[in-house]
Design an enzyme around this catalytic site. Sequence first.
Site, PDB file in Angstrom:
ATOM      1  N   ASP A 182      12.235-115.999 -86.389  1.00  0.00           N
ATOM      2  CA  ASP A 182      13.212-116.016 -85.725  1.00  0.00           C
ATOM      3  C   ASP A 182      14.635-115.078 -86.522  1.00  0.00           C
ATOM      4  OD1 ASP A 182      13.965-118.175 -83.902  1.00  0.00           O
ATOM      5  OD2 ASP A 182      14.537-120.040 -85.680  1.00  0.00           O
ATOM      6  N   ARG A 214      21.576-125.800 -95.971  1.00  0.00           N
ATOM      7  CA  ARG A 214      22.529-124.705 -95.359  1.00  0.00           C
ATOM      8  C   ARG A 214      24.111-124.832 -95.874  1.00  0.00           C
ATOM      9  NH1 ARG A 214      18.050-123.588 -94.406  1.00  0.00           N
ATOM     10  NH2 ARG A 214      17.093-123.833 -92.767  1.00  0.00           N
ATOM     11  N   ASP A 220      21.697-126.644 -87.592  1.00  0.00           N
ATOM     12  CA  ASP A 220      22.287-125.984 -87.950  1.00  0.00           C
ATOM     13  C   ASP A 220      22.823-124.666 -88.121  1.00  0.00           C
ATOM     14  OD1 ASP A 220      20.091-126.305 -90.620  1.00  0.00           O
ATOM     15  OD2 ASP A 220      18.219-125.105 -90.152  1.00  0.00           O
ATOM     16  N   SER A 227       7.866-125.379 -86.212  1.00  0.00           N
ATOM     17  CA  SER A 227       8.990-124.738 -87.043  1.00  0.00           C
ATOM     18  C   SER A 227       9.418-125.876 -88.244  1.00  0.00           C
ATOM     19  CB  SER A 227       9.557-125.431 -86.084  1.00  0.00           C
ATOM     20  OG  SER A 227      11.496-124.913 -86.760  1.00  0.00           O
TER      21      SER A 227
END
Length: 410
Positions: free
Chosen positions: A18, A98, A127, A179
């Site tokens: 990404d 995060r 996220d 992922s």
Amino acid sequence: MDKSKIKKVVLAYSGGLDTSIIIPWLKENYNNCEVIAVSGNVGQADELEGLEEKALKTGASKLYVLDLTEEYVNDYIIPCVKAGAIYEDYLLGTSHARPCIAKGLVEIAKKEKADAICHGCTGKGNDQVRFELTIKAFAPDMPIIAPWREWDIKSRDEEIDYAEAHNVPLKINRETNYSKDKNLWHLSHEGLDLEDAGNEPLYEKDGFLEMGISPIKAPDTPTYITLDFEKGIPTALNGEKMSAKDIILALNKVGGENGIGLLDIVENRLVGMKCRGVYETPGGTILYEAHKYLETVTLDKMTAHKKAELAITYADLVYNGQWFTPLREALAAFVDKTQENVTGKVKLKLYKGNVIKAGVWSDYSLYSEEIATFGEDNVYNQADSAGFINLFGLPITVQARLNEKLAKKN
């Protein structure tokens, strides 16, 4: 957002699929803006290798690698362990990383006087919320760019097409394109065959697991360990004083070797959908079990029960990206109070994916062998229980008598 005003963007950069293609995409779609890549080191180890060269090659002007490992452990992981915070069996490995990373992003964005912060989270995931709520907490007026909510790319295959067209180097291919999210606490796997909930994870396939092995391949003899805690914080492993970070890393090794910490879960995402993932959390699984074990002898019943109830709320807040909120901070203060006597040692037996209790000791233990014994004792008068039961059962007795009275009238 007025794109013409976006001259400098700070990008949350992992070097994965990404964020790798986001750099050229930003330059194409935001007036050839300057892109400053920021990677938060939360223990992803080899994933950081060659990151600067890759970021610069794909168009970033510079790369910051922030060493957040100690902060991540002490300010995020340990508070969750003390709270017993677990979301649907998930030990929050991505969730509490995060806000730690996003806080660092804001610090760099302010330092660089950036016009916006960009992240590579999808519009389907949790996220995006975790990053953006943290950014709002520290830079409420900062514009946020989320390419997945803007571009016309629809899948990871199309991302790979874009990368190939723009000469962006990738470490993955279409066949191994899980992922993944990795840090010193855990590793997650999503996508490909795991999207079918009827498929068993390929635990025995070489290369699937990275932090450990399948319990089937684990040793046939158990491994014993001891863990010491002070006020709910791990302080020693097998009698050796260590930092909480080093304890987690050491537990990852011994836990992985014994097939500990595998979780296959269909979880309820914040955005409303169910999603299937496989998690590896070897050290974390051991640490949670050890801490909970020690609490069984050091917390009184009412505190333990209320703490377990509030742990669900605590986990929800962390999972939902609400780390920097008054409620989470208030719950943390409650948890710290409950941990004042959570000091002692536990012994565990690790065997083929299982964490088995093998002994617990504490100077603050509320457990009394003298009182609990089935043998003869001089401290508990068993006759006292008759009066206790009469009083405890009084409402039941009153209700029963009323029921009898009403029945006779009918």
